[in-house]
Design a protein around this motif. Structure first.
Motif, PDB file in Angstrom:
ATOM      1  N   LEU A  67      11.420   5.176  37.415  1.00 26.43           N
ATOM      2  CA  LEU A  67      11.247   3.778  37.818  1.00 26.43           C
ATOM      3  C   LEU A  67      12.430   2.927  37.352  1.00 26.43           C
ATOM      4  N   ALA A  68      12.942   3.241  36.173  1.00 27.86           N
ATOM      5  CA  ALA A  68      14.114   2.514  35.672  1.00 27.86           C
ATOM      6  C   ALA A  68      15.335   2.769  36.553  1.00 27.86           C
ATOM      7  N   ILE A  69      15.487   4.022  37.024  1.00 23.30           N
ATOM      8  CA  ILE A  69      16.622   4.366  37.890  1.00 23.30           C
ATOM      9  C   ILE A  69      16.523   3.604  39.217  1.00 23.30           C
ATOM     10  N   VAL A  70      15.303   3.499  39.780  1.00 23.52           N
ATOM     11  CA  VAL A  70      15.126   2.742  41.021  1.00 23.52           C
ATOM     12  C   VAL A  70      15.551   1.288  40.816  1.00 23.52           C
ATOM     13  N   SER A  71      15.187   0.711  39.674  1.00 23.28           N
ATOM     14  CA  SER A  71      15.560  -0.677  39.390  1.00 23.28           C
ATOM     15  C   SER A  71      17.064  -0.833  39.215  1.00 23.28           C
ATOM     16  N   LEU A  76      22.429  -2.530  41.250  1.00 23.36           N
ATOM     17  CA  LEU A  76      23.798  -2.199  41.634  1.00 23.36           C
ATOM     18  C   LEU A  76      24.062  -2.495  43.116  1.00 23.36           C
ATOM     19  N   VAL A  77      23.028  -2.333  43.956  1.00 24.21           N
ATOM     20  CA  VAL A  77      23.177  -2.653  45.385  1.00 24.21           C
ATOM     21  C   VAL A  77      23.550  -4.122  45.557  1.00 24.21           C
ATOM     22  N   ILE A 265      22.904  -5.542  30.809  1.00 27.34           N
ATOM     23  CA  ILE A 265      23.807  -6.576  30.269  1.00 27.34           C
ATOM     24  C   ILE A 265      24.697  -7.120  31.377  1.00 27.34           C
ATOM     25  N   LEU A 266      25.215  -6.205  32.211  1.00 31.35           N
ATOM     26  CA  LEU A 266      26.104  -6.601  33.309  1.00 31.35           C
ATOM     27  C   LEU A 266      25.390  -7.537  34.281  1.00 31.35           C
ATOM     28  N   GLY A 267      24.086  -7.295  34.494  1.00 27.72           N
ATOM     29  CA  GLY A 267      23.313  -8.095  35.426  1.00 27.72           C
ATOM     30  C   GLY A 267      23.271  -9.565  35.068  1.00 27.72           C
ATOM     31  N   PHE A 268      23.450  -9.885  33.777  1.00 25.02           N
ATOM     32  CA  PHE A 268      23.441 -11.289  33.357  1.00 25.02           C
ATOM     33  C   PHE A 268      24.843 -11.804  33.042  1.00 25.02           C
ATOM     34  N   VAL A 269      25.724 -10.918  32.578  1.00 25.19           N
ATOM     35  CA  VAL A 269      27.093 -11.349  32.251  1.00 25.19           C
ATOM     36  C   VAL A 269      27.837 -11.798  33.501  1.00 25.19           C
ATOM     37  N   ASN A 445      18.773 -11.568  42.056  1.00 22.80           N
ATOM     38  CA  ASN A 445      18.002 -10.352  42.302  1.00 22.80           C
ATOM     39  C   ASN A 445      18.567  -9.182  41.507  1.00 22.80           C
ATOM     40  N   ALA A 446      19.896  -9.116  41.427  1.00 24.28           N
ATOM     41  CA  ALA A 446      20.538  -8.054  40.639  1.00 24.28           C
ATOM     42  C   ALA A 446      20.144  -8.165  39.169  1.00 24.28           C
TER      43      ALA A 446
END
Length: 497
Positions: A67-71, A76-77, A265-269, A445-446
């Motif tokens: 489930l974590a990999i799907v998220s 990343l998409v 971290i990247l998703g918010f940075v 969304n990312a």
């Protein structure tokens, strides 16, 4: 290079031929329809494919890791859309970006369709992330290209295009989900590849006649000097990343867990770097700086909403598979079918909400208030899904109507927030950063799915009431807080309501 004026592009497109809209809308509608069919068809069975045992045709990955990999994949998409937009603007234009993106997506699904190792699985994910990043933002841009700036059909055209997205999203889990779960996962992924292939065929054979010059112009092409410098940068980045992976994997530094944390971290940075850059820019006026500040709490509200809504393909997919009674009145329900409910409800309810806002006129809630309603309904959707566990325990199978009700309530929240967010982004964006601010909106969304990659690891049937209760309760509290501070946010929006 000679610049093509917008009027020349519009004149090159047949302006009637698809329900009163430019003929090019037919091409873009069905290109996006098949792309969404392939994407949501694949996503409908992706989690099941990863955590089902090898004897059942799956990869046998731990459920929470799957489930974590799907998220992470979803995050990343959306991040890759930034790169896809940049490549289209600077190197090869939106039309080629859509074509190349479709090729990558199709290849990714073909790799998934071939039984193979975990390595092959991750290669397919990389291909699909790259392809979706190229196609998704640029096909939407091309819709804008086929209308003149003062064409009154433009908003309606985007609404028609949006229906194509939801139609593809609706039928994909029904078809691909059924084939993948009832017959063979790889056959299901193969259908997703066929869907993208059909979209590519339609795009290639109709674009010259229907789209004319739309998408052929490179908005801000690289100069020869910039191109040489960019090639050197890309080569350097690839070599450094390759070296880091080569060093990290044998030493145990690069693992599923560490990669999930890194993307989180990247998703918010990335989005907050955008905020900082735009706010500090000399091209941003005082009023625009104020609107950027107003946009931050709306962005965070969007993250909260999508953190719940995007669990439809992870936690709720697992819930449908393991906690729901799928045999009702002698009829067996595929767990993948529940993922068709979101687009179905949007297709039905979107016109109702569009009518409602027009009917209310000046009396309608403000943008921040609509956002607060969005995360309120998202929170309630999670409170609803914990009720059957409270009433009957977490071991008994649940009536599927609880899941239907939860998804329905979340869609009400989505219609309060998602289309309003797109509109608010265009209104609050600094003039010099209008396109980048739209990219920033999609990054919410990312960020949400990057957050989900952390959250879903804490779910289990034993603590599902606590899981749904904490996340749902947090959303409700934040919705109340946002509603209270809405007047303050409105003042910072400088005239935008």
């Amino acid at each position: 290079m000679n610049r093509i004026h917008k009027d020349e592009i519009v004149d090159s497109v047949p302006q009637t031929g698809f329900f009163g809209h430019p003929k090019g809308l037919f091409t873009l509608f069905f290109t996006e329809f098949w792309e969404r069919f392939s994407y949501y068809g694949m996503r409908a069975i992706l989690a099941f494919y990863m955590y089902y045992e090898v004897s059942k045709g799956g990869l046998g990955i731990d459920k929470n890791t799957a489930l974590a990999i799907v998220s992470i994949y979803g995050s990343l998409v959306y991040m890759s859309g930034i790169i896809g937009g940049w490549l289209a603007d600077r190197i090869f234009g939106t039309s080629r970006a859509v074509f190349y993106g479709g090729i990558f997506i199709m290849l990714g699904h073909i790799v998934l369709a071939m039984p193979g190792s975990l390595t092959m699985f991750f290669i397919s994910m990389v291909l699909i992330v790259i392809g979706t990043g190229l196609l998704k933002p640029n096909v939407s841009t091309m819709v804008g290209d086929i209308y003149s700036d003062d064409d009154v059909r433009k908003d309606s055209g985007f609404s028609v295009f949006y229906m194509g997205i939801n139609m593809g999203s609706f039928i994909a889990p029904l078809i691909v989900g059924t084939v993948g779960l009832e017959y063979n996962f790889h056959l299901g992924f193969g259908l997703a590849a066929v869907g993208m292939f059909l979209g590519l065929l339609l795009f290639v054979f109709t674009k010259k006649k229907n789209l004319g010059l739309a998408g052929t112009q490179i908005a801000n092409p690289l100069s020869p000097t910039e191109r040489n410098r960019m090639i050197k940068i890309v080569i350097a980045v690839v070599l450094v990343l390759g070296l880091l992976v080569y060093i990290s994997i044998p030493r145990g530094w690069l693992t599923f867990d560490s990669f999930i944390i890194f993307v989180g971290i990247l998703g918010f940075v990335i989005p907050f770097s955008y905020f900082f850059f735009m706010y500090r820019s000399k091209k941003t006026s005082a009023d625009e700086k104020s609107r950027i500040l107003a946009y931050i709490p709306l962005f965070l509200a969007s993250v909260m909403f999508w953190a719940i809504a995007e669990q439809g393909s992870t936690i709720l997919a697992l819930y449908a598979d393991t906690r729901t009674n799928l045999d009702v009145f002698g009829f067996h329900i595929s767990p993948a079918w529940f993922q068709s409910l979101n687009p179905l409800f949007i297709i039905v309810l979107a016109p109702v909400f569009a009518w409602l806002w027009i009917k209310m006129g000046r009396k309608q809630p403000t943008i921040p208030q609509k956002f607060s309603f969005g995360i309120l309904f998202a929170g309630i959707s999670f409170i609803v899904i914990l009720v059957p566990g409270y009433l009957g325990g977490t071991e008994a199978l649940v009536n599927p109507m609880w899941l239907v009700l939860s998804i329905f309530i979340a869609v009400i929240g989505e219609l309060c927030l998602s289309p309003v967010g797109l509109s608010a982004t265009t209104k609050l964006a600094p003039a010099a950063f209008s396109a980048q601010t739209m990219s920033l909106w999609f990054l919410s969304n990312a960020a949400a799915q990057a957050l989900n990659a952390q959250l879903v690891q804490y779910y289990s049937p034993e603590n599902e009431m606590m899981y749904f209760g904490i996340i749902g309760g947090t959303a409700i509290v934040l919705s109340i807080l946002l509603f209270i501070i809405s007047p303050i946010i409105l003042r910072y929006m400088k005239g935008v309501r």
